[in-house]
Design an enzyme around this catalytic site. Structure first.
Site, PDB file in Angstrom:
ATOM      1  N   SER A  51     -21.518 -63.160 -41.747  1.00 41.19           N
ATOM      2  CA  SER A  51     -21.498 -63.009 -43.207  1.00 41.19           C
ATOM      3  C   SER A  51     -20.060 -63.094 -43.707  1.00 41.19           C
ATOM      4  O   SER A  51     -19.198 -62.335 -43.267  1.00 41.19           O
ATOM      5  CB  SER A  51     -22.087 -61.661 -43.615  1.00 41.19           C
ATOM      6  OG  SER A  51     -23.451 -61.643 -43.290  1.00 41.19           O
ATOM      7  N   ARG A  93     -18.297 -51.596 -43.474  1.00 46.56           N
ATOM      8  CA  ARG A  93     -17.416 -52.625 -42.892  1.00 46.56           C
ATOM      9  C   ARG A  93     -15.939 -52.258 -43.078  1.00 46.56           C
ATOM     10  O   ARG A  93     -15.100 -53.113 -43.381  1.00 46.56           O
ATOM     11  CB  ARG A  93     -17.692 -54.001 -43.531  1.00 46.56           C
ATOM     12  CG  ARG A  93     -19.110 -54.466 -43.416  1.00 46.56           C
ATOM     13  CD  ARG A  93     -19.535 -54.775 -41.997  1.00 46.56           C
ATOM     14  NE  ARG A  93     -20.959 -54.997 -41.964  1.00 46.56           N
ATOM     15  CZ  ARG A  93     -21.876 -54.042 -41.769  1.00 46.56           C
ATOM     16  NH1 ARG A  93     -21.502 -52.788 -41.517  1.00 46.56           N
ATOM     17  NH2 ARG A  93     -23.159 -54.316 -41.797  1.00 46.56           N
ATOM     18  N   GLU A 108     -15.823 -60.287 -46.306  1.00 51.77           N
ATOM     19  CA  GLU A 108     -15.966 -59.413 -45.126  1.00 51.77           C
ATOM     20  C   GLU A 108     -15.078 -59.966 -44.009  1.00 51.77           C
ATOM     21  O   GLU A 108     -14.470 -59.227 -43.253  1.00 51.77           O
ATOM     22  CB  GLU A 108     -17.433 -59.389 -44.685  1.00 51.77           C
ATOM     23  CG  GLU A 108     -17.682 -58.532 -43.461  1.00 51.77           C
ATOM     24  CD  GLU A 108     -19.161 -58.380 -43.144  1.00 51.77           C
ATOM     25  OE1 GLU A 108     -19.978 -58.259 -44.084  1.00 51.77           O
ATOM     26  OE2 GLU A 108     -19.504 -58.399 -41.945  1.00 51.77           O
TER      27      GLU A 108
HETATM   28  C1  LIG Z   1     -23.333 -65.189 -35.843  1.00 57.08           C
HETATM   29  C2  LIG Z   1     -22.615 -63.947 -36.298  1.00 57.08           C
HETATM   30  C3  LIG Z   1     -23.341 -62.848 -36.699  1.00 57.08           C
HETATM   31  C4  LIG Z   1     -22.689 -61.688 -37.113  1.00 57.08           C
HETATM   32  N1  LIG Z   1     -23.430 -60.617 -37.502  1.00 57.08           N
HETATM   33  C5  LIG Z   1     -22.821 -59.485 -37.872  1.00 57.08           C
HETATM   34  C6  LIG Z   1     -23.581 -58.341 -38.266  1.00 57.08           C
HETATM   35  O1  LIG Z   1     -24.801 -58.341 -38.248  1.00 57.08           O
HETATM   36  N2  LIG Z   1     -22.904 -57.231 -38.646  1.00 57.08           N
HETATM   37  C7  LIG Z   1     -21.549 -57.180 -38.651  1.00 57.08           C
HETATM   38  O2  LIG Z   1     -20.984 -56.130 -38.995  1.00 57.08           O
HETATM   39  N3  LIG Z   1     -20.793 -58.250 -38.291  1.00 57.08           N
HETATM   40  C8  LIG Z   1     -21.401 -59.384 -37.903  1.00 57.08           C
HETATM   41  N4  LIG Z   1     -20.649 -60.470 -37.546  1.00 57.08           N
HETATM   42  C9  LIG Z   1     -19.163 -60.410 -37.642  1.00 57.08           C
HETATM   43  C10 LIG Z   1     -18.464 -59.991 -36.344  1.00 57.08           C
HETATM   44  O3  LIG Z   1     -19.235 -60.364 -35.212  1.00 57.08           O
HETATM   45  C11 LIG Z   1     -18.185 -58.494 -36.286  1.00 57.08           C
HETATM   46  O4  LIG Z   1     -17.347 -58.079 -37.333  1.00 57.08           O
HETATM   47  C12 LIG Z   1     -17.536 -58.123 -34.944  1.00 57.08           C
HETATM   48  O5  LIG Z   1     -17.555 -56.739 -34.772  1.00 57.08           O
HETATM   49  C13 LIG Z   1     -16.113 -58.642 -34.831  1.00 57.08           C
HETATM   50  O6  LIG Z   1     -15.680 -58.384 -33.507  1.00 57.08           O
HETATM   51  P1  LIG Z   1     -14.569 -59.298 -32.834  1.00 57.08           P
HETATM   52  O7  LIG Z   1     -14.234 -58.686 -31.540  1.00 57.08           O
HETATM   53  O8  LIG Z   1     -15.019 -60.717 -32.798  1.00 57.08           O
HETATM   54  O9  LIG Z   1     -13.402 -59.081 -33.876  1.00 57.08           O
HETATM   55  P2  LIG Z   1     -12.333 -60.180 -34.352  1.00 57.08           P
HETATM   56  O10 LIG Z   1     -13.022 -61.191 -35.209  1.00 57.08           O
HETATM   57  O11 LIG Z   1     -11.563 -60.662 -33.204  1.00 57.08           O
HETATM   58  O12 LIG Z   1     -11.431 -59.265 -35.294  1.00 57.08           O
HETATM   59  C14 LIG Z   1     -11.955 -58.748 -36.498  1.00 57.08           C
HETATM   60  C15 LIG Z   1     -10.943 -57.751 -37.081  1.00 57.08           C
HETATM   61  O13 LIG Z   1     -10.834 -56.644 -36.197  1.00 57.08           O
HETATM   62  C16 LIG Z   1      -9.487 -56.503 -35.760  1.00 57.08           C
HETATM   63  N5  LIG Z   1      -9.506 -56.076 -34.357  1.00 57.08           N
HETATM   64  C17 LIG Z   1     -10.055 -56.722 -33.299  1.00 57.08           C
HETATM   65  N6  LIG Z   1      -9.867 -56.011 -32.179  1.00 57.08           N
HETATM   66  C18 LIG Z   1      -9.182 -54.902 -32.536  1.00 57.08           C
HETATM   67  C19 LIG Z   1      -8.681 -53.771 -31.828  1.00 57.08           C
HETATM   68  N7  LIG Z   1      -8.832 -53.648 -30.505  1.00 57.08           N
HETATM   69  N8  LIG Z   1      -8.025 -52.803 -32.514  1.00 57.08           N
HETATM   70  C20 LIG Z   1      -7.853 -52.904 -33.851  1.00 57.08           C
HETATM   71  N9  LIG Z   1      -8.292 -53.962 -34.575  1.00 57.08           N
HETATM   72  C21 LIG Z   1      -8.953 -54.941 -33.925  1.00 57.08           C
HETATM   73  C22 LIG Z   1      -8.866 -57.878 -35.917  1.00 57.08           C
HETATM   74  O14 LIG Z   1      -7.450 -57.812 -36.005  1.00 57.08           O
HETATM   75  C23 LIG Z   1      -9.534 -58.350 -37.195  1.00 57.08           C
HETATM   76  O15 LIG Z   1      -8.896 -57.781 -38.315  1.00 57.08           O
HETATM   77  C24 LIG Z   1     -21.279 -61.642 -37.126  1.00 57.08           C
HETATM   78  C25 LIG Z   1     -20.541 -62.758 -36.702  1.00 57.08           C
HETATM   79  C26 LIG Z   1     -21.206 -63.897 -36.287  1.00 57.08           C
HETATM   80  C27 LIG Z   1     -20.405 -65.078 -35.813  1.00 57.08           C
END
Ligand SMILES: Cc1cc2nc3c(=O)[nH]c(=O)nc-3n(C[C@H](O)[C@H](O)[C@H](O)COP(=O)(O)OP(=O)(O)OC[C@H]3O[C@@H](n4cnc5c(N)ncnc54)[C@H](O)[C@@H]3O)c2cc1C
Length: 303
Positions: free
Chosen positions: A224, A173, A295
């Site tokens: 998580s 992560r 996380e």
């Molecule tokens: C129901 C649920 C289940 C989940 N299951 C998992 C799982 O199994 N495994 C897992 O790893 N995660 C899981 N997650 C967490 C999350 O979905 C992941 O971390 C996902 O990859 C975040 O993507 P996002 O686009 O929503 O990022 P955001 O939440 O919008 O951003 C997360 C971070 O990434 C940065 N970021 C976003 N876009 C960029 C970019 N283009 N360039 C640089 N930095 C950027 C943001 O600034 C922030 O620091 C889960 C979340 C939920 C709600």
């Protein structure tokens, strides 16, 4: 005077807003406002916008906000929303190309459609490609950077640069440019192994069914909250402390999965969620001697 209102941007094709409630853009449905909020029309437009921003302006890239909490006091800077439902991944010379704003499950589905295996795990991660790269998102034995061939980043000057995997420090992560530099993900190419689409679709179905069974997907949450400590599970530790169902304000520890904090009525403040996170950390440390690391990313002004 609010700096957000003083810049006269030129030639932009995207959508610029001020004092945007970030609860609209994070899956927890809580939190404060961003001073400035930009939804670019495309990568060229994003470059144009970044070039016109003051160099010192704090920047926050947001995908689907599924791993993010902006404090109630808000973010004094500019949030850039990369996600757009119109964006699609595509095949390019045997690789999958996806812009940062593509929803990750679309990559899993396109891979299966073209009989490639190895991207199935992305089907259950409700974020965008940019967020998956930034977090090295993963589950069920797969991690985003396992399948990355190369990426394109964008810097403050709006310059797009092609980068290889070894230009990043990648871990559980975790992903950081090596050496440190200020840039964000614009796009990625994924290399996958030849497989069988039918089998991949079966795996995806199974993974999604497992999630529905074990995670509180019908309630606002951010997945998580804590990283798993080495050789253990944060959920096991939290449950062992009797914290399932424990709440503060509108937020509570999920009864279904102890490493999830839910906001059932959408009424929690970011401060309720953050208080609960810190409370869990305190109790788990006192009772189990383990320091839980978050996380989820929490940012914004500290009250
Ligand atoms: C129901 C649920 C289940 C989940 N299951 C998992 C799982 O199994 N495994 C897992 O790893 N995660 C899981 N997650 C967490 C999350 O979905 C992941 O971390 C996902 O990859 C975040 O993507 P996002 O686009 O929503 O990022 P955001 O939440 O919008 O951003 C997360 C971070 O990434 C940065 N970021 C976003 N876009 C960029 C970019 N283009 N360039 C640089 N930095 C950027 C943001 O600034 C922030 O620091 C889960 C979340 C939920 C709600």
């Amino acid at each position: 005077m609010n700096m957000a209102e003083t810049i006269q941007f030129q030639r932009l094709r995207g959508e610029l807003r001020h004092d945007e409630p970030m609860c609209r853009h994070v899956s927890w449905r809580a939190g404060g406002t961003a001073d400035r909020f930009y939804v670019p029309a495309d990568l060229d437009d994003l470059g144009e916008f970044l070039r016109q921003l003051p160099r010192e302006e704090p920047l926050l890239f947001v995908g689907l906000g599924s791993n993010l909490l902006v404090r109630d006091t808000g973010f004094r800077g500019t949030a850039v929303l990369t996600h757009a439902s119109r964006l699609r991944p595509r095949m390019e010379s045997g690789l999958i190309y996806a812009e940062a704003g593509v929803a990750s499950p679309k990559v899993a589905r396109l891979a299966a459609k073209h009989d490639f295996e190895g991207a199935e795990f992305l089907a259950g991660i409700p974020g965008c490609v940019g967020g998956a790269l930034a977090m090295n998102a993963g589950c069920y034995g797969g991690e985003t950077w396992d399948i990355v061939e190369r990426v394109v980043t964008i810097d403050r000057g709006g310059k797009l640069v092609m980068r290889a995997k070894d230009e990043f420090d990648i871990g559980y992560r975790h992903c950081a440019p090596k050496p440190a530099r200020e840039e964000w993900f614009a796009a990625a190419w994924f290399r996958l192994e030849p497989g069988d689409g039918e089998t991949s679709r079966g795996v995806i179905k199974e993974l999604l069914a497992r999630r529905i069974e074990t995670q509180p997907l019908s309630l606002p949450n951010a997945g998580s909250v804590f990283r798993n400590p080495p050789r253990d599970h944060a959920a096991r530790l939290i449950e062992a402390c009797g914290l399932k169902g424990f709440g503060r304000g509108g937020a509570r520890v999920s009864e279904k999965h102890a490493n999830f904090i839910v906001n059932p009525q959408g009424a929690a403040k970011a401060s309720d969620i953050e208080w609960l996170i810190q409370h869990i950390q305190r109790i788990v440390y006192q009772m189990q001697g383990v320091v839980l690391q978050t996380e989820v990313r929490i940012l914004g002004e500290t009250p």
